[in-house]
Design a protein around this motif. Sequence first.
Motif, mmCIF file in Angstrom:
data_model
loop_
_atom_site.group_PDB
_atom_site.id
_atom_site.type_symbol
_atom_site.label_atom_id
_atom_site.label_comp_id
_atom_site.label_asym_id
_atom_site.label_seq_id
_atom_site.Cartn_x
_atom_site.Cartn_y
_atom_site.Cartn_z
ATOM 1 N N ASP A 156 0.848 -1.199 0.000
ATOM 2 C CA ASP A 156 0.000 0.000 0.000
ATOM 3 C C ASP A 156 0.879 1.244 0.000
ATOM 4 O O ASP A 156 0.594 2.227 -0.705
ATOM 5 C CB ASP A 156 -0.902 -0.022 1.241
ATOM 6 N N ASP A 157 1.978 1.186 0.746
ATOM 7 C CA ASP A 157 2.901 2.323 0.839
ATOM 8 C C ASP A 157 3.902 2.353 -0.322
ATOM 9 O O ASP A 157 4.806 3.192 -0.340
ATOM 10 C CB ASP A 157 3.637 2.298 2.184
ATOM 11 N N THR A 158 3.784 1.432 -1.257
ATOM 12 C CA THR A 158 4.537 1.510 -2.516
ATOM 13 C C THR A 158 3.651 2.156 -3.582
ATOM 14 O O THR A 158 4.091 3.032 -4.327
ATOM 15 C CB THR A 158 4.954 0.096 -2.985
ATOM 16 N N MET A 159 2.378 1.717 -3.620
ATOM 17 C CA MET A 159 1.452 2.267 -4.624
ATOM 18 C C MET A 159 1.048 3.690 -4.288
ATOM 19 O O MET A 159 0.899 4.516 -5.192
ATOM 20 C CB MET A 159 0.229 1.357 -4.739
ATOM 21 N N PRO B 147 -7.190 8.512 -1.235
ATOM 22 C CA PRO B 147 -7.382 7.333 -0.393
ATOM 23 C C PRO B 147 -7.582 6.052 -1.218
ATOM 24 O O PRO B 147 -8.148 6.096 -2.312
ATOM 25 C CB PRO B 147 -8.648 7.660 0.418
ATOM 26 N N THR B 148 -7.074 4.939 -0.672
ATOM 27 C CA THR B 148 -7.241 3.631 -1.300
ATOM 28 C C THR B 148 -8.665 3.131 -1.043
ATOM 29 O O THR B 148 -9.146 3.208 0.086
ATOM 30 C CB THR B 148 -6.219 2.629 -0.711
ATOM 31 N N LEU B 149 -9.320 2.634 -2.107
ATOM 32 C CA LEU B 149 -10.667 2.066 -1.953
ATOM 33 C C LEU B 149 -10.597 0.562 -1.764
ATOM 34 O O LEU B 149 -11.352 -0.027 -1.004
ATOM 35 C CB LEU B 149 -11.512 2.359 -3.202
ATOM 36 N N ASN B 150 -9.696 -0.073 -2.527
ATOM 37 C CA ASN B 150 -9.568 -1.532 -2.487
ATOM 38 C C ASN B 150 -8.110 -1.931 -2.684
ATOM 39 O O ASN B 150 -7.392 -1.313 -3.465
ATOM 40 C CB ASN B 150 -10.449 -2.165 -3.575
ATOM 41 N N GLY C 138 -7.246 7.924 -14.042
ATOM 42 C CA GLY C 138 -8.481 8.504 -14.569
ATOM 43 C C GLY C 138 -8.681 9.895 -14.006
ATOM 44 O O GLY C 138 -7.818 10.432 -13.314
ATOM 45 N N LYS C 139 -9.837 10.492 -14.312
ATOM 46 C CA LYS C 139 -10.144 11.826 -13.800
ATOM 47 C C LYS C 139 -10.130 11.810 -12.273
ATOM 48 O O LYS C 139 -9.530 12.677 -11.650
ATOM 49 C CB LYS C 139 -11.519 12.269 -14.337
ATOM 50 N N ASP C 140 -10.756 10.817 -11.689
ATOM 51 C CA ASP C 140 -10.646 10.662 -10.227
ATOM 52 C C ASP C 140 -10.300 9.229 -9.812
ATOM 53 O O ASP C 140 -9.583 9.038 -8.845
ATOM 54 C CB ASP C 140 -11.905 11.173 -9.507
ATOM 55 N N ILE C 141 -10.772 8.226 -10.553
ATOM 56 C CA ILE C 141 -10.489 6.831 -10.186
ATOM 57 C C ILE C 141 -9.143 6.393 -10.787
ATOM 58 O O ILE C 141 -8.891 6.621 -11.976
ATOM 59 C CB ILE C 141 -11.615 5.896 -10.679
ATOM 60 N N CYS C 142 -8.310 5.750 -9.950
ATOM 61 C CA CYS C 142 -6.970 5.337 -10.376
ATOM 62 C C CYS C 142 -6.741 3.866 -10.061
ATOM 63 O O CYS C 142 -7.161 3.382 -9.010
ATOM 64 C CB CYS C 142 -5.915 6.167 -9.653
ATOM 65 N N PHE C 143 -6.053 3.184 -10.994
ATOM 66 C CA PHE C 143 -5.711 1.779 -10.804
ATOM 67 C C PHE C 143 -4.196 1.658 -10.667
ATOM 68 O O PHE C 143 -3.450 2.219 -11.474
ATOM 69 C CB PHE C 143 -6.237 0.942 -11.976
ATOM 70 N N ALA D 106 -7.802 3.503 -6.200
ATOM 71 C CA ALA D 106 -7.798 4.696 -5.340
ATOM 72 C C ALA D 106 -8.642 5.786 -6.001
ATOM 73 O O ALA D 106 -8.950 5.701 -7.199
ATOM 74 C CB ALA D 106 -6.365 5.192 -5.132
ATOM 75 N N VAL D 107 -9.009 6.783 -5.219
ATOM 76 C CA VAL D 107 -9.816 7.885 -5.760
ATOM 77 C C VAL D 107 -9.170 9.214 -5.354
ATOM 78 O O VAL D 107 -8.800 9.402 -4.194
ATOM 79 C CB VAL D 107 -11.286 7.784 -5.291
ATOM 80 N N VAL D 108 -9.012 10.103 -6.345
ATOM 81 C CA VAL D 108 -8.407 11.412 -6.065
ATOM 82 C C VAL D 108 -9.487 12.365 -5.539
ATOM 83 O O VAL D 108 -10.540 12.520 -6.156
ATOM 84 C CB VAL D 108 -7.734 12.004 -7.325
#
Lengths: 141, 141
Positions: free
Chosen positions: A65-68, A83-86, A110-115, A134-136
């Motif tokens: 988690d602390d790498t991504m 924040p991480t969602l999953n 993405g605009k707010d969602i990130c993989f 994660a979501v920005v």
Amino acid sequence: MDKRAFFWRVIAGELPPPRAAETLGIRFIQIDAEAGSVEVEFQGRQEFTNPAGNIQGGFLAAMLDDTMGPALAATLKEGEFAPTLNLNVSFHRPAVVGKLVGKGRVIKRGKDICFLAAELYQSEDLVASAAATAVVRLLQT
Amino acid sequence: MDKRAFFWRVIAGELPPPRAAETLGIRFIQIDAEAGSVEVEFQGRQEFTNPAGNIQGGFLAAMLDDTMGPALAATLKEGEFAPTLNLNVSFHRPAVVGKLVGKGRVIKRGKDICFLAAELYQSEDLVASAAATAVVRLLQT
């Protein structure tokens, strides 16, 4: 006040790393903000071991988690956080007390969602891998 | 030598908890070996916080791993252990420094492959949930 994102002020040594990252013994090896990729080092400590004497899987998850997180943070603007969602972690082999190396990257911003994706190595052996969503968001001020 | 599984000797207070569990401030509230379910308490510490001051998601993942682990461990025989193969965590809301409660259970106990689930609460609010896959192995002696 300095308007650079928190992450870059940590890298510049102007701010200490977050407490969680410090607990995991984080040290930044390489950062490519354009590619959204990072390489970081962690310390697998005695305090993270399970009854078999290996690093408990949950602490490897915390390292991934602390790498991504920093891979994405390197792409954030001032006032944004993500924040991480999953978080989905696969454990490939036991990790022992000692140094671990995390390699993480943004797969899609993405605009707010990130993989995101990352792998964790010990002595060049893959010990665990992860994918995260994660979501920005904008920091409330 | 006492032939009871490590887990039960920890519960009886004959052995200290594993270092990882101790770091997370584990305290057992309830154990139902027959149902394969447990309720445990953790301490969300300052050392686990992210820049927003919340508990870093990875440490919540470690707590969930240490909730499902004992749920399965309660069903193990002497000489067996059960490493986690995969851990999937969803983060529902931020957790702050303080007490957290994990509720975990064995969903299916196969001959060797086991499916587990757990939720993590703070002040009765759901903060994170997880599913895991583990495999029962014999300890090499």
